[in-house]
Scaffold this active site. Structure first.
Site, PDB file in Angstrom:
ATOM      1  N   ASP A  35      68.118 -61.646  -7.364  1.00  0.00           N
ATOM      2  CA  ASP A  35      68.273 -62.497  -6.176  1.00  0.00           C
ATOM      3  C   ASP A  35      66.977 -62.571  -5.394  1.00  0.00           C
ATOM      4  O   ASP A  35      66.343 -61.545  -5.126  1.00  0.00           O
ATOM      5  CB  ASP A  35      69.372 -61.915  -5.270  1.00  0.00           C
ATOM      6  CG  ASP A  35      70.746 -62.029  -5.896  1.00  0.00           C
ATOM      7  OD1 ASP A  35      71.153 -63.152  -6.241  1.00  0.00           O
ATOM      8  OD2 ASP A  35      71.417 -60.987  -6.043  1.00  0.00           O
ATOM      9  N   ASP A 172      79.559 -65.578  -8.579  1.00  0.00           N
ATOM     10  CA  ASP A 172      78.647 -64.618  -7.947  1.00  0.00           C
ATOM     11  C   ASP A 172      79.135 -64.296  -6.541  1.00  0.00           C
ATOM     12  O   ASP A 172      79.352 -65.192  -5.733  1.00  0.00           O
ATOM     13  CB  ASP A 172      77.237 -65.251  -7.877  1.00  0.00           C
ATOM     14  CG  ASP A 172      76.191 -64.283  -7.352  1.00  0.00           C
ATOM     15  OD1 ASP A 172      76.456 -63.077  -7.268  1.00  0.00           O
ATOM     16  OD2 ASP A 172      75.077 -64.763  -7.032  1.00  0.00           O
TER      17      ASP A 172
HETATM   18  C1  DX5 Z   1      74.556 -62.743  -2.773  1.00  0.00           C
HETATM   19  C2  DX5 Z   1      73.788 -62.693  -4.082  1.00  0.00           C
HETATM   20  C3  DX5 Z   1      74.596 -62.013  -5.126  1.00  0.00           C
HETATM   21  C4  DX5 Z   1      74.739 -60.529  -4.861  1.00  0.00           C
HETATM   22  C5  DX5 Z   1      75.980 -60.017  -5.515  1.00  0.00           C
HETATM   23  O1  DX5 Z   1      73.915 -63.486  -1.863  1.00  0.00           O
HETATM   24  O2  DX5 Z   1      73.507 -63.990  -4.558  1.00  0.00           O
HETATM   25  O3  DX5 Z   1      74.060 -62.213  -6.415  1.00  0.00           O
HETATM   26  O4  DX5 Z   1      73.618 -59.810  -5.362  1.00  0.00           O
HETATM   27  O5  DX5 Z   1      76.342 -58.812  -4.927  1.00  0.00           O
HETATM   28  P1  DX5 Z   1      77.887 -58.444  -4.711  1.00  0.00           P
HETATM   29  O6  DX5 Z   1      78.465 -58.435  -6.096  1.00  0.00           O
HETATM   30  O7  DX5 Z   1      77.842 -57.121  -4.058  1.00  0.00           O
HETATM   31  O8  DX5 Z   1      78.506 -59.518  -3.860  1.00  0.00           O
HETATM   32 ZN    ZN Z   2      72.954 -64.042  -6.698  1.00  0.00          ZN
END
Ligand code: DX5
Ligand code: ZN
Length: 215
Positions: A35, A172
């Site tokens: 990310d 996601d």
């Molecule tokens: C959120 C990101 C996600 C995040 C997922 O803004 O785009 O990819 O890393 O983390 P979790 O699974 O904890 O929501």
């Molecule tokens: Zn993400």
């Protein structure tokens, strides 16, 4: 069988390297979701593509660009050479600019994804399906790991699947061992998970449990 893609979201380059090394040691994991956040598109900042230059991993990287002006990072991405670049529908003020960027990414040899935020209607996918290799449906407001899965995401996921039977759909945000079965049942081909892995007592064991559920 749906695919599990662990997510790394941090402003600490050492943490990325540690997590990549950890994931490198798990043979069933082939890809990692990294990310990138610029503090403008979302209220958080992370490492940027440049910070990963020269990082060694056997994993294919997909980059999730939560930034206001993704085109500004294309040069750095060309040097990083991820497998896949995911742009946000909401980063663009009009669809033709998004399509132009997706075409540029293709010319650079990347797979391309379009991410759709929780408040964006899935019908926007219709104009983009010919220019994208996948859709990334956000199931939380983007910005941080550890946010709660928005239950309405399941309705959106089913609607997106109904519109595009053969599309690759990735989900996601907020995915964990309790809801992963349900997102797959509603049409997800790939599942991104951050805190659902890292915030558990034994991340290695959790990944194995995810893989069992995705069989
Ligand atoms: C959120 C990101 C996600 C995040 C997922 O803004 O785009 O990819 O890393 O983390 P979790 O699974 O904890 O929501
Ligand atoms: Zn993400």
């Amino acid at each position: 069988m749906a695919q599990l893609i662990p997510a790394i979201l941090t402003r600490d380059p050492d943490e990325v390297r540690e997590k990549l090394q950890f994931l490198d040691g798990i043979p069933q994991i082939q890809e990692v979701h990294v990310d990138f956040e610029d503090g403008q598109f979302v209220g958080n900042t992370t490492i940027m593509p440049k910070d990963l230059w020269g990082t060694k991993t056997r994993l294919a990287i997909e980059t999730h660009m939560m930034v206001a002006f993704p085109q500004g990072y294309f040069h750095d991405l060309e040097i990083l050479r991820p497998k896949r670049v995911i742009l946000h529908y909401e980063s663009f003020s009009n669809v033709s600019d998004l399509i132009a960027s997706l075409q540029n990414l293709k010319a650079m040899g990347f797979e391309r994804g379009v991410a759709i935020n929780p408040q964006t209607d899935v019908t926007v996918s219709d104009d983009l399906i010919s220019y994208a290799d996948l859709f990334l449906l956000m199931c939380v407001e983007p910005g941080f790991q550890g946010r709660q899965f928005i239950p309405e995401s399941l309705v959106k996921l089913a609607a997106l699947r109904a519109r595009h039977k053969d599309a690759i759909i990735e989900v996601d945000g907020g995915i964990n061992l309790d809801n992963v079965g349900s997102v797959v049942a509603h049409g997800a081909d790939r599942v991104v998970a951050g805190s659902g892995i890292w915030q558990t007592p034994d991340a290695k064991q959790t990944i194995q449990e995810f893989l069992e559920k995705l069989k």
